[in-house]
Design a protein around this motif. Structure first.
Motif, mmCIF file in Angstrom:
data_model
loop_
_atom_site.group_PDB
_atom_site.id
_atom_site.type_symbol
_atom_site.label_atom_id
_atom_site.label_comp_id
_atom_site.label_asym_id
_atom_site.label_seq_id
_atom_site.Cartn_x
_atom_site.Cartn_y
_atom_site.Cartn_z
ATOM 1 N N GLY A 83 8.007 14.534 2.009
ATOM 2 C CA GLY A 83 7.288 15.506 1.196
ATOM 3 C C GLY A 83 5.823 15.567 1.558
ATOM 4 O O GLY A 83 5.232 16.654 1.627
ATOM 5 N N ALA A 84 5.205 14.403 1.809
ATOM 6 C CA ALA A 84 3.790 14.367 2.181
ATOM 7 C C ALA A 84 3.572 15.072 3.516
ATOM 8 O O ALA A 84 2.582 15.800 3.704
ATOM 9 N N ALA A 85 4.509 14.880 4.449
ATOM 10 C CA ALA A 85 4.390 15.526 5.761
ATOM 11 C C ALA A 85 4.527 17.036 5.638
ATOM 12 O O ALA A 85 3.784 17.803 6.281
ATOM 13 N N GLN A 86 5.460 17.488 4.799
ATOM 14 C CA GLN A 86 5.634 18.928 4.596
ATOM 15 C C GLN A 86 4.389 19.544 3.963
ATOM 16 O O GLN A 86 3.944 20.625 4.353
ATOM 17 N N ASN A 87 3.830 18.852 2.970
ATOM 18 C CA ASN A 87 2.614 19.355 2.315
ATOM 19 C C ASN A 87 1.457 19.441 3.292
ATOM 20 O O ASN A 87 0.666 20.402 3.269
ATOM 21 N N ALA A 88 1.361 18.441 4.174
ATOM 22 C CA ALA A 88 0.293 18.457 5.169
ATOM 23 C C ALA A 88 0.475 19.618 6.140
ATOM 24 O O ALA A 88 -0.486 20.291 6.529
ATOM 25 N N ASP A 97 0.862 -1.181 0.000
ATOM 26 C CA ASP A 97 0.000 0.000 0.000
ATOM 27 C C ASP A 97 0.902 1.235 0.000
ATOM 28 O O ASP A 97 1.701 1.424 0.920
ATOM 29 N N ILE A 98 0.782 2.085 -1.027
ATOM 30 C CA ILE A 98 1.674 3.236 -1.155
ATOM 31 C C ILE A 98 0.945 4.559 -0.913
ATOM 32 O O ILE A 98 1.502 5.624 -1.196
ATOM 33 N N THR A 99 -0.266 4.508 -0.379
ATOM 34 C CA THR A 99 -1.059 5.734 -0.233
ATOM 35 C C THR A 99 -0.416 6.721 0.736
ATOM 36 O O THR A 99 -0.621 7.940 0.609
ATOM 37 N N SER A 100 0.370 6.233 1.690
ATOM 38 C CA SER A 100 1.001 7.132 2.662
ATOM 39 C C SER A 100 1.990 8.077 2.010
ATOM 40 O O SER A 100 2.342 9.115 2.594
ATOM 41 N N THR A 101 2.453 7.758 0.808
ATOM 42 C CA THR A 101 3.421 8.620 0.118
ATOM 43 C C THR A 101 2.761 9.848 -0.513
ATOM 44 O O THR A 101 3.453 10.764 -0.965
ATOM 45 N N GLY A 102 1.434 9.834 -0.589
ATOM 46 C CA GLY A 102 0.724 10.921 -1.241
ATOM 47 C C GLY A 102 0.709 10.822 -2.748
ATOM 48 O O GLY A 102 0.211 11.732 -3.430
ATOM 49 N N LEU A 103 1.218 9.724 -3.301
ATOM 50 C CA LEU A 103 1.274 9.527 -4.738
ATOM 51 C C LEU A 103 0.221 8.527 -5.182
ATOM 52 O O LEU A 103 -0.175 7.641 -4.412
ATOM 53 N N SER A 104 -0.208 8.648 -6.427
ATOM 54 C CA SER A 104 -1.040 7.604 -7.018
ATOM 55 C C SER A 104 -0.150 6.421 -7.367
ATOM 56 O O SER A 104 1.092 6.523 -7.369
ATOM 57 N N SER A 105 -0.760 5.301 -7.682
ATOM 58 C CA SER A 105 0.014 4.119 -8.067
ATOM 59 C C SER A 105 0.876 4.407 -9.289
ATOM 60 O O SER A 105 2.050 3.999 -9.354
ATOM 61 N N GLU A 106 0.309 5.083 -10.269
ATOM 62 C CA GLU A 106 1.043 5.420 -11.489
ATOM 63 C C GLU A 106 2.208 6.364 -11.193
ATOM 64 O O GLU A 106 3.325 6.168 -11.682
ATOM 65 N N GLU A 107 1.949 7.393 -10.395
ATOM 66 C CA GLU A 107 3.011 8.343 -10.044
ATOM 67 C C GLU A 107 4.133 7.653 -9.282
ATOM 68 O O GLU A 107 5.325 7.902 -9.546
ATOM 69 N N PHE A 108 3.775 6.793 -8.349
ATOM 70 C CA PHE A 108 4.773 6.069 -7.567
ATOM 71 C C PHE A 108 5.644 5.216 -8.486
ATOM 72 O O PHE A 108 6.882 5.258 -8.394
#
Length: 321
Positions: free
Chosen positions: A308-313, A243-254
């Motif tokens: 990056g996800a934490a900074q954006n949040a 599960d890669i949702t914690s990265t803030g990326l879509s599957s394709e982007e990841f």
């Protein structure tokens, strides 16, 4: 047991067996139920036969195992076939016998046929290995309602040799055999001799390979979890589905960024169906050294994404304050 003269057909890989079964059993307007995420060719094979495809979503909360309830609520008066493919590509999920017996009750109740792709049946691990693989037609109620697909590319590492097989009741076998004669004629002779040699002489090698896959499975699953990517326990095939949702990326982007930045290839989970969104498929059909290096690179990439996800949040909170 199946009669080799009237119930077993050797095919050019499981891909041919799949298409023959669809063409022999489905007609225009028939409906087939296919659990997803699933291998990408299943739905198109049914469409080529003129059928309508209804995909049955599965969920990580249930380890991507389809249930009898999931199936029954989607049955209509046009439903003719249920397709099952466990152990699963892409998720590594395995169905227990108790679940299959519940599905069998639904199949009999609604007078359906089951097409079962069990190409990964020898590659199971952990609790699933201890319980043993359940071959679908071994359930008495399904013996004459099931078309069983299998092959040699996975357990016998014969990818590219193109040897598969189908086991089916005689009337279905006869219909498939006619199609096979006109479309293909026969599977490659040299490949059939190779497959026979595998059956007669290579059982110890198959077990050694299974154990090697199991060690690689443990390494990559533990590595993904340590990297902050929740990963359910895959019990079959040679894939894990983090599960890669914690990265803030879509599957394709990841997948795209991982390939570009760290030179590691994974497949977006939603390439296998909507239920795969937020996941990626990782194959461990490679060397242990390669897997260990991939874990290092994925961890490095995930850490950057999580930061990056934490900074954006944090920025979003500041803007709303």
């Amino acid at each position: 047991a199946y009669d080799p003269a009237s119930e077993i057909l050797i095919t050019v890989g499981v891909s041919e067996a799949l298409q023959l079964a669809m063409l022999a059993l489905l007609e225009d307007g028939d409906e087939i139920l296919i659990p997803e995420p699933c291998f990408v060719s299943y739905g198109p094979a049914a469409i080529f036969a003129g059928a309508d495809v209804t995909y049955v979503p599965t969920r990580v909360e249930n380890d991507f195992q389809v249930t009898a309830e999931d199936i029954e609520r989607r049955i209509t008066d046009r439903t003719k076939m249920i397709f099952l493919a466990y152990p699963s590509n892409p998720t590594g999920a395995v169905l227990r016998r108790s679940v299959l017996e519940e599905i069998a009750e639904v199949v009999v109740k609604h007078d359906l046929v089951v097409l079962s792709d069990e190409i990964y049946d020898r590659l199971i691990y952990g609790d699933a290995y201890e319980a043993g693989h359940t071959c679908l037609p071994s359930i008495p109620a399904l013996r004459d309602r099931t078309v069983l697909l299998g092959g040699f590319s996975k357990a016998y590492a014969m990818t590219g040799w193109r040897v598969g097989y189908v086991c089916a009741p005689t009337p279905v076998y006869e219909a498939m055999y006619k199609l096979h004669q006109y479309i293909i004629m026969s599977a490659p002779t040299a490949s059939q001799y190779g497959a026979l040699s595998g059956l007669l002489r290579c059982e110890d090698d198959v077990e050694q390979m299974r154990l090697a896959y199991d060690a690689r499975r443990r390494t990559i699953v533990d590595g993904m979890r340590s990297a902050g990517l929740p990963t359910f326990e895959p019990e079959g095939a040679f894939y894990c589905f983090p599960d890669i949702t914690s990265t803030g990326l879509s599957s394709e982007e990841f997948a795209q960024r991982l390939l570009t930045e760290e030179h590691v290839a994974v497949v977006p989970g939603d390439a296998f169906g909507p239920s795969g969104a937020g996941f990626v498929r990782c194959s461990y059909a490679t060397s242990m050294e390669g897997i260990e290096e991939a874990v290092v690179r994925i961890t490095r990439f995930a850490e950057r994404c999580l930061e990056g996800a934490a900074q954006n949040a944090g920025q979003a909170i500041d803007q709303t304050a």
